[in-house]
Design a protein around this motif. Structure first.
Motif, PDB file in Angstrom:
ATOM      1  N   GLU A  38       0.828  -1.205   0.000  1.00  9.04           N
ATOM      2  CA  GLU A  38       0.000   0.000   0.000  1.00  9.04           C
ATOM      3  C   GLU A  38       0.863   1.256   0.000  1.00  9.04           C
ATOM      4  O   GLU A  38       0.421   2.331  -0.392  1.00  9.04           O
ATOM      5  N   TYR A  39       2.080   1.057   0.521  1.00  8.49           N
ATOM      6  CA  TYR A  39       3.023   2.172   0.526  1.00  8.49           C
ATOM      7  C   TYR A  39       4.331   1.689  -0.084  1.00  8.49           C
ATOM      8  O   TYR A  39       4.806   0.606   0.247  1.00  8.49           O
ATOM      9  N   LEU A  40       4.881   2.503  -0.974  1.00 10.06           N
ATOM     10  CA  LEU A  40       6.095   2.076  -1.660  1.00 10.06           C
ATOM     11  C   LEU A  40       7.289   2.934  -1.242  1.00 10.06           C
ATOM     12  O   LEU A  40       7.230   4.165  -1.305  1.00 10.06           O
ATOM     13  N   LEU A  41       8.328   2.227  -0.797  1.00 11.22           N
ATOM     14  CA  LEU A  41       9.597   2.917  -0.563  1.00 11.22           C
ATOM     15  C   LEU A  41      10.398   2.821  -1.856  1.00 11.22           C
ATOM     16  O   LEU A  41      10.437   1.764  -2.494  1.00 11.22           O
ATOM     17  N   VAL A  42      10.997   3.928  -2.239  1.00  9.14           N
ATOM     18  CA  VAL A  42      11.895   3.902  -3.396  1.00  9.14           C
ATOM     19  C   VAL A  42      13.280   4.290  -2.889  1.00  9.14           C
ATOM     20  O   VAL A  42      13.443   5.362  -2.286  1.00  9.14           O
ATOM     21  N   ALA A  43      14.238   3.401  -3.053  1.00  5.40           N
ATOM     22  CA  ALA A  43      15.586   3.651  -2.518  1.00  5.40           C
ATOM     23  C   ALA A  43      16.604   2.849  -3.302  1.00  5.40           C
ATOM     24  O   ALA A  43      16.302   1.772  -3.801  1.00  5.40           O
ATOM     25  N   TYR A  44      17.821   3.387  -3.398  1.00  4.24           N
ATOM     26  CA  TYR A  44      18.908   2.689  -4.090  1.00  4.24           C
ATOM     27  C   TYR A  44      20.109   2.569  -3.155  1.00  4.24           C
ATOM     28  O   TYR A  44      20.182   3.238  -2.114  1.00  4.24           O
ATOM     29  N   GLY A  45      21.049   1.725  -3.520  1.00  2.00           N
ATOM     30  CA  GLY A  45      22.310   1.602  -2.777  1.00  2.00           C
ATOM     31  C   GLY A  45      22.084   1.294  -1.305  1.00  2.00           C
ATOM     32  O   GLY A  45      21.223   0.493  -0.946  1.00  2.00           O
TER      33      GLY A  45
ATOM     34  N   THR B 123      11.043   4.687 -14.561  1.00  4.18           N
ATOM     35  CA  THR B 123       9.882   5.588 -14.588  1.00  4.18           C
ATOM     36  C   THR B 123       8.568   4.845 -14.824  1.00  4.18           C
ATOM     37  O   THR B 123       7.583   5.053 -14.111  1.00  4.18           O
ATOM     38  N   LYS B 124       8.605   3.973 -15.815  1.00 11.17           N
ATOM     39  CA  LYS B 124       7.379   3.296 -16.221  1.00 11.17           C
ATOM     40  C   LYS B 124       6.835   2.421 -15.087  1.00 11.17           C
ATOM     41  O   LYS B 124       5.637   2.451 -14.772  1.00 11.17           O
ATOM     42  N   ARG B 125       7.722   1.667 -14.469  1.00 10.60           N
ATOM     43  CA  ARG B 125       7.304   0.751 -13.399  1.00 10.60           C
ATOM     44  C   ARG B 125       6.794   1.528 -12.187  1.00 10.60           C
ATOM     45  O   ARG B 125       5.797   1.138 -11.574  1.00 10.60           O
ATOM     46  N   ILE B 126       7.452   2.632 -11.869  1.00  6.76           N
ATOM     47  CA  ILE B 126       7.005   3.432 -10.724  1.00  6.76           C
ATOM     48  C   ILE B 126       5.633   4.038 -11.020  1.00  6.76           C
ATOM     49  O   ILE B 126       4.756   4.093 -10.157  1.00  6.76           O
ATOM     50  N   ASN B 127       5.426   4.435 -12.253  1.00  6.79           N
ATOM     51  CA  ASN B 127       4.118   4.969 -12.651  1.00  6.79           C
ATOM     52  C   ASN B 127       3.031   3.899 -12.520  1.00  6.79           C
ATOM     53  O   ASN B 127       1.916   4.171 -12.075  1.00  6.79           O
ATOM     54  N   GLU B 128       3.366   2.667 -12.912  1.00  2.70           N
ATOM     55  CA  GLU B 128       2.402   1.560 -12.760  1.00  2.70           C
ATOM     56  C   GLU B 128       2.062   1.347 -11.295  1.00  2.70           C
ATOM     57  O   GLU B 128       0.894   1.224 -10.922  1.00  2.70           O
ATOM     58  N   LEU B 129       3.106   1.317 -10.476  1.00  2.00           N
ATOM     59  CA  LEU B 129       2.901   1.072  -9.048  1.00  2.00           C
ATOM     60  C   LEU B 129       2.133   2.229  -8.393  1.00  2.00           C
ATOM     61  O   LEU B 129       1.424   2.036  -7.413  1.00  2.00           O
ATOM     62  N   ALA B 130       2.259   3.421  -8.954  1.00  2.82           N
ATOM     63  CA  ALA B 130       1.527   4.582  -8.416  1.00  2.82           C
ATOM     64  C   ALA B 130       0.019   4.364  -8.510  1.00  2.82           C
ATOM     65  O   ALA B 130      -0.749   4.927  -7.724  1.00  2.82           O
ATOM     66  N   GLY B 131      -0.387   3.511  -9.463  1.00  2.00           N
ATOM     67  CA  GLY B 131      -1.797   3.192  -9.585  1.00  2.00           C
ATOM     68  C   GLY B 131      -2.275   2.174  -8.568  1.00  2.00           C
ATOM     69  O   GLY B 131      -3.474   1.901  -8.462  1.00  2.00           O
ATOM     70  N   LYS B 132      -1.337   1.594  -7.833  1.00  3.74           N
ATOM     71  CA  LYS B 132      -1.695   0.521  -6.905  1.00  3.74           C
ATOM     72  C   LYS B 132      -1.494   0.893  -5.446  1.00  3.74           C
ATOM     73  O   LYS B 132      -2.041   0.265  -4.555  1.00  3.74           O
ATOM     74  N   VAL B 133      -0.630   1.876  -5.182  1.00  5.87           N
ATOM     75  CA  VAL B 133      -0.316   2.207  -3.790  1.00  5.87           C
ATOM     76  C   VAL B 133      -0.959   3.533  -3.381  1.00  5.87           C
ATOM     77  O   VAL B 133      -1.462   4.277  -4.221  1.00  5.87           O
TER      78      VAL B 133
END
Lengths: 259, 356
Positions: free
Chosen positions: B252-259, B292-302
Motif C-alpha cells: 500500500e506504501y512504496l519505498l523507493v531507494a537505491y544503494g 519511470t514506467k514501473r514506478i508509474n504503474e505502481l503509483a496506480g496501486k499504492v
C-alpha cells in the motif's frame, strides 16, 4: 584573365621543386597570413611522411588556434580539453607504447591552464613529444594576455602593457621542463627563416628517434609570431619577434642527451 | 570454471573485478573513502600479469583526461573517485560524453557540499544522473547495493559503455565501498587485443583517419549531433532499465531507494509489516535510465511513496515525475554522512501517511 607567357612550359614534372606533403590534407588552413602555425604543421607532416609514421602516429591537438590541427594532417587524432593534452597523450602512449604519440599546444594551453599536466607528464618522463608554439598571446580568442606575454607588451587584457607587478612575469615553461629529470630532450626553435625551419625540422626528427628508443619526454618550443594578435604585418611581426621575443626566449637547446 | 569466493571491501572488489574483467587501464587520484581501489591495484600490479596499466595521476582532472585518451584508443579504461573528485572530473566527463567514448567512472559518494565529510552519502544523484558537466548529455548510472554488485557491475558497465559508446558511472557510496562482504569473483577474462573501428590506433592505408573530438563549430551539425545523442538516450531508456522489487505485490506504501538506503529499507519493509503496514520497496539499479514506467504503474496501486535517500532529496524529483501526480510522494533521509536507520524510515512513513 592574364595569360602568363610560357607558363605551360614551366609547369612540368621535371621542374617541380616543392609540393604538398602527402600527410597534409586538402583542407584549407584556418590561420592568418604570416602565422607560424602553417610552417610548423608542414614540418611535422614532412617528418611523419619521411619517417614512414602515418600508421604509427597518434596526435593530440589542443584548444587554441591549432584546435583544428586534426583537419590538416592525415593521421589519427584526439582533440583534448584545454590544457589536458599531455594527460591524454600519457594514456595513449601507455596503452600503445609502440606508437608515435605527440601533442601540439600553444602557450595558453601548455603554460597556463595545462601547467600541471605539462609538468607532471614531463616529470614522469612520459615517452611523448610535446610541440609547444609560443607566440606570447592568446590568438584564437582575439589577442588576450598569455602566460608568455612579455613585460610591457600590450594585449586586449593588458591594454596598458603587461605590468609584471600585478600580472606576473612571463613563464619560461620550457626552462622548467628542462629542469625535470623525466625530460630527455628540450629545445627552443623558430620557423621564421629557412635556416630556422631546417633546425626545427632536425629537432623534431631527433625527438621522433628518441621516442623510438623510449628515452622520455621531448619538448620542442617553437617561438612564433602572431601578426593579428600583435597587430603587425607578417614581416614586422618577425622582426619584432627577433628583437623582443628572442632575448627573453633565447633559441637553442636547453637539454640535450649525452650521446 | 568455478567462481572464487572472497571476503572483501566494496572498493577492493571493484579493483579485483577490473583486473578480472580485462580492463586495459586505470587512472586515479587518492580520495577518501575510495582510495583502496588504487591501493589494491598498485599492490596487485596487474601490469605484470594481464598487462593492465595502473597510473596515479597528478589530479582528478588529469586522471579523467587520461581516461579520455585511453577510451579514444578503444581500450577498456576506468577511473574512480569520491564526490569532490567527481566534481573535478565533470569537465572531462562532458568531453567523453561529447566524443561518445566508452569508459567506467566509479563514484564512492561522501557527504557534501564542498569538502563535506568522508562518511557515506547519496548526495551526488543530481551530478550523476542529470549530466553533471556542461551540455546536454547523460551517463548510464548503475547503483550497486552490495559488495557483490560493485564487483559484478564492472563487467556490466563496460558492456553497456561499449554497446552505446557512452560513459558509465557506478554510483556507490562510502558504506558499500568500505564494508566487507563475501563476494563471488568471476574468472579472468583476456584483455582484448583489438580496438573498435572508430578508435585512434594509428591510421593504416586501408581506412580514413579517425578523429576523437567533441567539437563542431557548425550549429546545424552540432544540433544534429545533439539529436543523435537524444536518440541514443531514448534507446537506453527503452532497453536498459534495471530495478528490483521487494514485497511490492500487495504493498500500500512504496519505498523507493537505491544503494545503501535500499538495504536499510528492506529492513524497514519488514518492520512496517510487523506493525501491520503493507510496505514494499522498489530499488532502482539503473538511476539513468530511471524505472519511470514501473514506478508509474505502481503509483496506480499504492496510496503513497517515500523516496528514501541519504541526501536532501534528489531522486525524489524523478519519483515525482514518474508518479505524475497520481499519489503523494515524500522524501526521507539523513544527511552529512549519517546512514538512515530502518526504524527512522518506518517512523517517517507513519508520520507522513498514517498519522501519529
Amino acid at each position: 584573365m592574364v595569360e602568363f607567357s610560357g607558363i605551360k612550359e614551366i609547369i612540368k614534372p621535371e621542374n617541380l621543386v616543392y609540393k604538398k606533403t602527402n600527410i597534409m590534407t586538402e583542407n584549407i588552413l584556418s590561420y592568418c597570413p604570416g602565422c607560424g602555425h602553417g610552417t610548423a604543421h608542414r614540418i611535422l607532416a614532412e617528418i611523419i611522411d619521411e619517417e614512414g609514421l602515418q600508421s604509427e602516429a597518434i596526435g593530440v591537438s589542443p584548444v587554441g588556434c591549432s584546435v583544428f590541427l586534426y583537419y590538416y594532417l592525415d593521421i589519427d587524432w584526439q582533440e583534448a580539453a584545454h590544457g589536458r593534452a599531455p594527460a591524454v597523450a600519457t594514456a595513449i602512449k601507455r596503452l600503445f607504447p609502440e606508437k608515435f604519440v605527440f601533442t601540439y599546444q600553444g602557450d595558453g594551453d601548455l603554460a597556463a591552464i595545462g601547467t600541471a599536466e605539462t609538468i607532471h607528464a614531463c616529470n614522469r618522463g612520459e615517452n611523448i613529444l610535446i610541440i609547444f608554439i609560443n607566440n606570447g598571446i592568446y590568438g584564437m580568442t582575439g589577442g588576450q594576455m598569455a602566460p608568455t606575454t612579455l613585460p610591457g607588451m600590450k594585449s586586449s587584457t593588458s591594454p596598458y602593457g603587461r605590468d609584471v607587478k600585478t600580472m606576473g612575469y612571463p613563464l619560461k615553461m620550457t626552462d622548467i621542463v628542462a629542469s625535470l629529470p623525466g625530460s630527455y630532450y628540450v629545445t627552443r626553435q623558430s620557423v621564421h627563416t629557412p635556416a630556422n625551419v631546417k633546425k626545427t625540422k632536425k629537432a623534431i626528427r631527433k625527438a621522433v628517434n628518441y621516442q623510438k628508443l623510449n628515452k622520455g619526454t621531448c619538448l620542442i618550443e617553437i617561438v612564433s609570431n602572431c601578426p593579428s594578435g600583435w597587430k603587425m604585418t607578417p614581416v614586422q611581426s618577425n622582426k619584432w619577434m627577433e628583437e623582443n621575443m628572442f632575448p627573453y626566449y633565447p633559441l637553442g637547446d636547453l637539454k640535450t642527451p649525452e650521446e | 570454471m568455478e567462481k572464487e569466493l572472497r571476503l572483501m571491501k566494496g572498493n577492493e572488489a571493484v579493483a579485483e573485478a577490473a583486473i578480472r574483467a580485462g580492463v586495459d587501464g586505470y587512472f586515479g587520484y587518492p580520495i577518501t573513502p575510495q582510495t583502496e581501489i588504487i591501493e589494491y591495484l598498485m599492490e596487485a600490479n596487474p601490469a605484470g600479469t594481464t598487462g593492465m596499466i595502473v597510473l596515479q595521476a597528478e589530479s582528478e582532472v588529469a586522471a579523467i583526461n587520461m581516461v579520455y585518451g585511453g577510451a579514444g584508443c578503444g581500450k577498456k579504461v576506468m577511473t574512480s573517485s569520491s564526490s569532490p573528485g567527481i566534481s573535478l572530473k565533470q569537465e572531462g566527463i562532458s568531453y567523453i560524453a561529447g566524443a561518445e567514448l566508452p569508459c567506467l567512472i566509479v563514484n564512492v559518494v561522501r557527504g557534501g557540499p564542498g569538502l563535506g565529510t568522508i562518511q557515506p552519502a547519496q548526495s551526488d544523484y543530481f551530478q550523476s544522473t542529470k549530466g553533471g558537466g556542461h551540455g546536454d548529455y547523460h551517463l548510464i548510472v548503475l547503483a550497486p547495493a552490495s559488495v557483490q554488485e560493485m564487483a559484478d557491475f564492472v563487467d556490466l558497465s563496460f558492456e553497456l559503455a561499449f554497446k552505446y559508446r557512452n560513459p558509465v558511472m557506478m554510483l556507490s557510496d562510502g558504506a558499500i565501498g568500505q564494508m566487507m562482504e563475501k563476494v563471488y569473483l568471476k574468472p579472468h577474462k583476456e584483455r582484448s587485443k583489438t580496438s573498435p573501428d572508430w578508435a585512434t590506433t594509428g591510421k593504416p592505408t586501408t581506412r580514413e583517419r579517425n578523429i576523437i573530438t567533441s567539437l563542431d563549430l557548425d550549429s546545424n551539425r552540432q544540433e544534429l549531433f545533439n539529436i543523435k545523442l537524444l536518440a541514443k538516450y531514448d534507446e537506453i531508456r527503452e532497453k536498459e532499465v534495471r530495478f528490483e522489487e521487494f514485497q511490492c505485490e500487495d504493498a500500500e506504501y512504496l519505498l523507493v531507494a537505491y544503494g545503501t538506503s535500499a538495504r536499510v529499507c528492506q529492513k524497514s519493509v519488514q518492520l512496517a509489516r510487523e506493525q501491520g503496514i503493507k510496505a514494499g520497496l522498489l530499488r532502482p539499479i539503473t538511476l539513468f535510465p530511471f524505472p519511470t514506467k514501473r514506478i508509474n504503474e505502481l503509483a496506480g496501486k499504492v496510496k503513497g511513496m517515500l523516496s528514501v535517500e541519504m541526501s536532501a532529496g534528489q531522486m525524489i524529483e524523478d519519483v515525482l515525475l514518474s508518479v505524475n501526480g497520481k499519489v503523494p510522494v515524500y522524501h526521507f533521509g539523513r544527511m552529512g554522512g549519517i546512514v538512515t536507520t530502518p526504524e527512522e524510515v518506518v517512523e517517517s512513513l507513519k508520520s507522513k501517511f498514517i498519522g501519529g
